[in-house]
Scaffold this motif. Structure first.
Motif: not given
Length: 429
Positions: A322-325, A330-336, A408-411, A413-421
């Motif tokens: 749940g926390l990783c999701f 949150a990272g997805f929202g920043l990316l948008i 691990a996979v969700q973390l 993706f979160a790092a990639v989304f947030a980093g790009l944003a």
């Protein structure tokens, strides 16, 4: 850090103050999950619905009548006797899934076909083209009834006795001409002898003579046993996981759109003019979104546990997934927010992307029903790992080994989304 927590607190207060958004993100996933869960079998206690099957009985012979009675006695079917035209009309309009026709003379023709390689009588079956799976089930049940009843009638019924007498007479005549089949004649003679023995039993056995006549039957029965490492299967568990993922992702979309709206109104510029860094503002926004996502997730699954008897077999794994999701959302929202030019354009693209992610992630229907190539494709979809992770820690009952992979996979993706944003925001600053 004081500014960071103040920003997080501000976002939480604004979100909780929007009753409509809270209602949509909390109540709709519960309602839809309850609906889809009931389709997937519910909690396992309710009986599955019967299949409505139209029956056109044109054969009044004992075989035809017994086949109809056997289908009516099947616990999984609801037989509706109809004329041919009405049965076809109901299938065409989608009011019936399957209609079966027992044609005139089928009983006699099927009995003859049992011992010969000649033309076999056909049973017309009309079906809705969207229900091919149901068609296969009905044909299997029909095959069982026809085999049992036709063989019973041929080995012990009046129809079989008449057929054997006629066939033996024809074979004797052909044998006299040197064209007969002595092996078939000997076999039918043995069957006729068996029939006479069975027909004589009622007079000898009295009341026992009413017992069922012998015939071929299915040579096996299945013993079904559902196996999983966790609690009893509950269809609501997967549905609540899927709907939670879908609507919490929509909440992340709204968070990103909110940043674009703040930028349009000049609020974002005034916020960045304060003595806080851009990274602090973005991370505070992401953390507040993750906290909201975690709260929604807990509330939704609490309802699932209390009302729909969903069990969380691995609480620690559930918290981790749940926390990783929540962080991935949150990272997805920043990316948008980072790549969206206007709120209107970003909303359309984000909703489309979210629906694709949800669909391919198995939130609506389990991913194992997808074609093999599509299942391979969904490995690159973060929602697939979220749904599989929630399934693993609920009804599948897997330990941490089932949760660590999705986490691990969700973390990642979160790092990639947030980093790009963050990179995009800094570049555009």
């Amino acid at each position: 850090m004081t500014a960071f927590f103040a920003l997080v607190r501000k976002d939480l207060i604004l979100y909780l103050g929007d009753k409509r958004a809270l209602l949509i993100n909390l109540m709709l996933p519960i309602v839809l999950a309850a609906f889809f869960g009931s389709l997937f079998g519910g909690s396992g206690d309710s009986k599955t619905g019967k299949i409505d099957v139209g029956l056109v009985l044109q054969d009044s012979s004992p075989v035809g009548v017994k086949i109809a009675d056997g289908l009516k006695a099947d616990a999984t079917l609801r037989i509706i006797e109809l004329p041919l035209e009405e049965a076809q009309a109901r299938v065409r309009s989608g009011k019936l899934t399957v209609a079966v026709v027992i044609p005139q003379g089928f009983g006699d023709a099927a009995g003859k076909a049992l011992f010969s390689a000649g033309n076999k009588p056909e049973i017309p079956v009309f079906y809705d083209p969207s229900q091919s799976t149901t068609l296969a089930m009905v044909k299997g049940m029909l095959t069982q009834q026809v085999m049992q009843i036709v063989s019973a009638e041929m080995f012990g019924g009046d129809t079989g006795a008449k057929f054997m007498d006629t066939s033996l007479l024809e074979l004797e005549q052909e044998t006299a001409k040197g064209k007969g089949n002595p092996e078939l004649r000997d076999m039918l003679a043995s069957v006729r002898k068996f029939q006479k023995t069975e027909q004589a039993k009622p007079a000898q056995d009295g009341a026992d003579g009413a017992k069922a006549k012998p015939g071929l039957s299915m040579p096996f029965a299945t013993k079904d046993e559902a196996l999983s490492s966790g609690p009893k299967y509950n269809g609501y568990a997967h549905s609540f996981a899927g709907m939670s993922v879908q609507f919490i992702l929509f909440m992340g979309v709204d968070m990103g759109i909110g940043i674009l709206l703040a930028r349009r109104m000049g609020i974002w510029s005034r916020l960045l003019a304060a003595p806080v860094s851009l990274t602090t503002v973005l991370l505070a926004r992401a953390i507040s979104a993750a906290v909201i996502a975690s709260g929604l997730l807990v509330a939704i699954f609490l309802c699932a546990m209390l009302i729909f008897k969903v069990q969380i077999a691995n609480p620690l794994g559930f918290v981790g997934v749940g926390l990783c999701f929540a962080l991935m959302t949150a990272g997805f929202g920043l990316l948008i927010a980072a790549f969206g030019k206007t709120p209107e354009a970003a909303r359309g693209i984000a909703v489309f992307a979210t629906l694709i992610m949800v669909m391919l992630g198995g939130a609506w229907v389990p991913s194992f029903v997808f074609p093999a190539w599509m299942q391979l494709l969904t490995i690159a979809i973060p929602t697939r790992w979220a749904v599989d992770g929630f399934d693993a820690v609920t009804w599948r009952g897997l330990g941490m080994e089932g949760a660590l992979g999705p986490m691990a996979v969700q973390l990642a993706f979160a790092a990639v989304f947030a980093g790009l944003a963050i990179w995009k925001f800094r570049r555009d600053q």
